[in-house]
Every structure is written in C-alpha cells, then in structure tokens.
Design a protein around this motif. Structure first.
Motif, PDB file in Angstrom:
ATOM      1  N   ALA A  76       4.393   9.920  -9.705  1.00 29.60           N
ATOM      2  CA  ALA A  76       3.950  10.171 -11.080  1.00 29.60           C
ATOM      3  C   ALA A  76       3.551  11.626 -11.289  1.00 29.60           C
ATOM      4  O   ALA A  76       3.552  12.116 -12.412  1.00 29.60           O
ATOM      5  CB  ALA A  76       2.780   9.257 -11.425  1.00 29.60           C
ATOM      6  N   THR A  77       3.235  12.330 -10.219  1.00 32.10           N
ATOM      7  CA  THR A  77       2.829  13.734 -10.344  1.00 32.10           C
ATOM      8  C   THR A  77       3.963  14.707 -10.056  1.00 32.10           C
ATOM      9  O   THR A  77       3.761  15.911 -10.105  1.00 32.10           O
ATOM     10  CB  THR A  77       1.670  14.037  -9.381  1.00 32.10           C
ATOM     11  N   SER A 107       4.309   5.526  -5.486  1.00 32.94           N
ATOM     12  CA  SER A 107       4.447   5.558  -6.944  1.00 32.94           C
ATOM     13  C   SER A 107       3.393   6.464  -7.564  1.00 32.94           C
ATOM     14  O   SER A 107       3.660   7.141  -8.561  1.00 32.94           O
ATOM     15  CB  SER A 107       4.364   4.148  -7.534  1.00 32.94           C
ATOM     16  N   LYS A 108       2.194   6.509  -6.972  1.00 32.77           N
ATOM     17  CA  LYS A 108       1.151   7.411  -7.473  1.00 32.77           C
ATOM     18  C   LYS A 108       1.574   8.868  -7.266  1.00 32.77           C
ATOM     19  O   LYS A 108       1.389   9.707  -8.149  1.00 32.77           O
ATOM     20  CB  LYS A 108      -0.161   7.132  -6.755  1.00 32.77           C
ATOM     21  N   ALA A 109       2.171   9.157  -6.122  1.00 36.73           N
ATOM     22  CA  ALA A 109       2.641  10.518  -5.856  1.00 36.73           C
ATOM     23  C   ALA A 109       3.832  10.868  -6.737  1.00 36.73           C
ATOM     24  O   ALA A 109       3.949  11.999  -7.219  1.00 36.73           O
ATOM     25  CB  ALA A 109       3.011  10.672  -4.390  1.00 36.73           C
ATOM     26  N   THR A 119       0.834  -1.203   0.000  1.00 36.36           N
ATOM     27  CA  THR A 119       0.000   0.000   0.000  1.00 36.36           C
ATOM     28  C   THR A 119       0.867   1.251   0.000  1.00 36.36           C
ATOM     29  O   THR A 119       0.602   2.203  -0.740  1.00 36.36           O
ATOM     30  CB  THR A 119      -0.941   0.001   1.216  1.00 36.36           C
ATOM     31  N   ALA A 128       2.433   1.627  -3.469  1.00 34.47           N
ATOM     32  CA  ALA A 128       1.461   2.110  -4.454  1.00 34.47           C
ATOM     33  C   ALA A 128       1.194   3.597  -4.266  1.00 34.47           C
ATOM     34  O   ALA A 128       1.112   4.355  -5.241  1.00 34.47           O
ATOM     35  CB  ALA A 128       0.163   1.315  -4.341  1.00 34.47           C
ATOM     36  N   ARG A 129       1.071   4.026  -3.006  1.00 34.74           N
ATOM     37  CA  ARG A 129       0.832   5.442  -2.725  1.00 34.74           C
ATOM     38  C   ARG A 129       2.040   6.279  -3.151  1.00 34.74           C
ATOM     39  O   ARG A 129       1.884   7.358  -3.729  1.00 34.74           O
ATOM     40  CB  ARG A 129       0.551   5.642  -1.234  1.00 34.74           C
TER      41      ARG A 129
END
Length: 146
Positions: free
Chosen positions: A132-133, A128-130, A122, A125-126
């Motif tokens: 990406a921005t 990698s999502k951050a 988790t 994933a959090r």
C-alpha cells in the motif's frame, strides 16, 4: 534430497517461527519424554549477503535456544528457536518427535497446519501493508508535463 527431509524442514521452520504462547495452546500436555539435551540458551552467528547474491558476511549474533529429547516410544526430536524461551524449544522438539511417529497426520492437522496458516496470513498482511505504500515513479506526473 528426499521428500521426508523436505517435509521435516518445513515443519521445523513453522515450529521455530511460531509464537510460543500459540504453540503452548495447541499442545498443552506433553507426552512422556526424556531429555537428551535439556533446553539451553546460546548464540549463533547470522550471515548475510548484499542484495541476496553478494559475498557472505557476518551480520551479528542471535540468541537461540535448542533442545533434544526422546519420546517414550523412541522417536527423537530436536528444536532450535530464536530467543531464550526454553519451554518453546521443548515443545517444538516434542512436536518434531511426534511428527516422526505414527501420530504424524494427527499432529500435522492439529498443530503444524494451524501454525503454518497463521504464519501465511501474517506474511500476507505484512506484504499488503507494505504494498500500500509502494510508489511507482514511472507513472507519476512531473511538473513540466502538465
């Protein structure tokens, strides 16, 4: 600090941060135990620091539930979890007590390790999502450089 204390700190953190439904699924049946301190809801003051290094300040209060119990075999378990879920606190305290018994390797493999792996995935994933921005301003082309 000794190794057993570090280990206990880690499993207590994993149990406290776990999803109540997931912990309930991993340990559906609780062993015989007596409550030393029944699960009770309260509040704690959360402290923060600016930038992680500044002077500490009171950020606000957070609701927690705590529980202390003793297994029939004598081990004592404690738990503090965020929120008002009394069952979550009780199950976490049971796992804490079991982790201090001779069943520790079994409980670590069946309960703590899966929860820790899920928490790590988790977090990844959090992150990698951050990521990406993320914008790197040093590599952007400005209008006058064209």
């Amino acid at each position: 600090m000794t190794a057993p204390n570090i280990d206990r700190r880690n499993w207590m953190s994993v149990l406290a941060k776990s999803a109540p439904a997931r912990l309930s699924a991993l340990i559906p049946d609780l062993p015989a135990h007596s409550l030393l301190r029944p699960a009770e809801v309260g509040a704690v003051m959360v402290r923060g620091r600016m930038g992680g290094t500044g002077a500490a300040f009171n950020l606000g209060e957070m609701t927690i539930t705590r529980c202390s119990l003793r297994l029939a075999s004598g081990e004592v378990g404690h738990a503090w979890v965020q929120g008002r879920d009394r069952d979550h606190a009780t199950r976490a305290a049971v796992v804490d007590a079991l982790m201090q018994s001779d069943r520790a390797p079994e409980i670590a493999a069946a309960v703590v390790a899966p929860l820790a792996a899920e928490a790590a995935s988790t977090r990844l994933a959090r992150a990698s999502k951050a990521a990406a921005t993320k914008v790197d301003f040093f590599t952007m082309v400005r209008g006058e450089d064209q």
